[in-house]
Enzyme design. Structure first.
Site, PDB file in Angstrom:
ATOM      1  N   HIS A   1       0.936  -1.048  -0.049  1.00  0.00           N
ATOM      2  CA  HIS A   1       0.036   0.026   0.189  1.00  0.00           C
ATOM      3  C   HIS A   1       0.658   1.347   0.119  1.00  0.00           C
ATOM      4  O   HIS A   1       1.504   1.415   0.961  1.00  0.00           O
ATOM      5  CB  HIS A   1      -0.919  -0.135   1.161  1.00  0.00           C
ATOM      6  CG  HIS A   1      -2.001   1.088   1.336  1.00  0.00           C
ATOM      7  ND1 HIS A   1      -1.621   2.068   2.284  1.00  0.00           N
ATOM      8  CD2 HIS A   1      -2.975   1.467   0.573  1.00  0.00           C
ATOM      9  CE1 HIS A   1      -2.827   2.800   2.164  1.00  0.00           C
ATOM     10  NE2 HIS A   1      -3.378   2.695   1.261  1.00  0.00           N
TER      11      HIS A   1
ATOM     12  N   HIS B   1      -0.893  10.295  -3.128  1.00  0.00           N
ATOM     13  CA  HIS B   1      -2.329   9.962  -2.435  1.00  0.00           C
ATOM     14  C   HIS B   1      -3.307  10.955  -2.873  1.00  0.00           C
ATOM     15  O   HIS B   1      -4.434  10.672  -2.980  1.00  0.00           O
ATOM     16  CB  HIS B   1      -2.054   9.665  -1.140  1.00  0.00           C
ATOM     17  CG  HIS B   1      -3.230   9.115  -0.552  1.00  0.00           C
ATOM     18  ND1 HIS B   1      -4.339   9.715   0.246  1.00  0.00           N
ATOM     19  CD2 HIS B   1      -3.985   7.735  -0.584  1.00  0.00           C
ATOM     20  CE1 HIS B   1      -5.111   9.162   0.343  1.00  0.00           C
ATOM     21  NE2 HIS B   1      -5.168   7.802  -0.124  1.00  0.00           N
TER      22      HIS B   1
HETATM   23  O1  G3P Z   1      -6.568   1.767  -2.647  1.00  0.00           O
HETATM   24  C1  G3P Z   1      -6.771   1.064  -1.511  1.00  0.00           C
HETATM   25  C2  G3P Z   1      -6.652   2.040  -0.659  1.00  0.00           C
HETATM   26  O2  G3P Z   1      -5.470   2.548  -1.048  1.00  0.00           O
HETATM   27  C3  G3P Z   1      -7.738   3.184  -0.556  1.00  0.00           C
HETATM   28  O3  G3P Z   1      -7.682   4.014   0.210  1.00  0.00           O
HETATM   29  O4  G3P Z   1      -7.163   6.140   0.612  1.00  0.00           O
HETATM   30  O5  G3P Z   1      -5.201   4.562   1.073  1.00  0.00           O
HETATM   31  O6  G3P Z   1      -6.257   5.266  -1.307  1.00  0.00           O
HETATM   32  P1  G3P Z   1      -6.606   5.120   0.291  1.00  0.00           P
HETATM   33 CA    CA Z   2      -5.064   3.913  -2.842  1.00  0.00          CA
END
Ligand code: G3P
Ligand code: CA
Length: 331
Positions: free
Chosen positions: A29, A71
């Protein structure tokens, strides 16, 4: 029961038992963001070396239409933009990626995520002062592809189209640019190790129907009051909604509280319902450093991978998730 039915049942049983269950995917992530500033090339390299199956890239557009890996549509919580370009905020006080050219963005230093008061969101994470920079999507594609070529591994890409409706309001079509990039690299292919994700269901439908995308798609699920998109997540979580998702996408990306009840620590039933609809389930986000007090990593993983049989997990700590899936101790 007639003999033929019994033999048939045994055959089916053997066939199902004989199939090795697909190993769940470890999705880094924002790279190995538990260790190094999110979405930097350094974070991607670390995730790669920790054994992630996929590395995530959240994508936004620069002023000169370059896809950069960040992000947020804002820069202020992960870079030194306020020092570098103090005058370049909008009336709301925020600094928008889309107001800066790539050359300008590349002069910024990336740091650990802070809140708007400048306090680290995850206080135990990287505290050094190394010179991290914003990466482009192309740079991450090249980096991971080159590592794959040399190691023989097939680590995949997991890009998220950030705020497509907002980009459209700014006069940009981010989806077309992401898809053009995938096609340039022969990655618009359901058999390649690529998943495209979005919180915006209308956009994913557009990818499949209007833009003719072939790549695997994942519908992210949030809460309606997050205002991530005009998508109705309460509807998408129903059997009817999941069936509709399955007409365009291959999986869902729910947040953890949508698959595990936070009070009872039992399944909410969503993962099972999604599987019934033929959808893979890739929840987000495992964070070793922000688990609830009474929950251990091994308990959480046993529930997710054991009972719920999830197909992948977004993890800030790919090494810990890989270790668990190799049957090694994690607590
Ligand atoms: O993409 C999965 C997750 O990353 C969604 O949440 O806010 O971390 O992009 P975010
Ligand atoms: Ca994401």
């Amino acid at each position: 029961m007639p003999l033929r039915s019994i033999l048939c049942a045994i055959f089916i049983g053997l066939f199902v038992v004989g199939q090795p269950l697909a190993k769940p995917l470890v999705i880094a992530h924002r790279g190995a963001s538990g260790y190094l500033p999110e979405h930097t090339l350094e974070s991607a390299v670390l995730a790669y070396s920790q054994g992630a199956d996929f590395i995530e890239q959240d994508l936004v557009l620069s002023k000169d239409n370059v896809l950069v890996v960040l992000h947020d549509i804002h820069l202020d919580t992960v870079t030194n933009v306020e020092q570098q370009f103090p005058e370049r905020h909008r009336p709301d006080g925020r600094y928008y990626v889309i107001d800066f050219s790539l050359a300008e963005l590349q002069t910024l230093r990336v740091h650990e995520r802070t809140d708007q008061q400048g306090k680290m969101v995850f206080s135990s994470r990287y505290q050094g002062r190394a010179d991290f920079r914003i990466a482009t999507f192309e740079e991450q594609l090249e980096l991971i592809s080159q590592l794959n070529r040399m190691t023989g591994k097939q680590v995949g890409f997991y890009p998220e189209i950030k705020s497509p409706a907002w980009h459209r309001q700014q006069g940009r079509d981010i989806s077309k640019m992401v898809l053009a990039t995938l096609r340039k690299h022969q990655l618009d292919d359901p058999n390649k190790a690529v998943y495209i994700q979005s919180f915006d269901f209308a956009e994913l439908k557009r990818w499949r129907h209007e833009l003719g995308a072939k790549v695997k798609l994942v519908q992210l699920l949030g809460e309606n009051d997050w205002h991530e998109a005009s998508t109705n997540y309460d509807y998408l979580k129903t059997a009817e909604g999941l069936a509709e998702i399955a007409t365009v996408a291959q999986g869902i990306g729910p947040w953890l509280a949508q698959v595990i009840d936070q009070q009872t620590f039992a399944s909410t039933g969503l993962a099972e319902a999604a599987h019934k609809a033929g959808l893979a389930v890739h929840p987000y986000t495992f964070r070793q450093d922000s688990l609830p007090d009474n929950v251990q990593t091994s308990q959480l993983f046993a529930l997710l991978f054991g009972q719920l049989q999830i197909d992948g997990l977004f993890s800030d700590f790919p090494d810990i998730t890989v270790r668990y899936l190799q049957d090694k101790p994690v607590d």
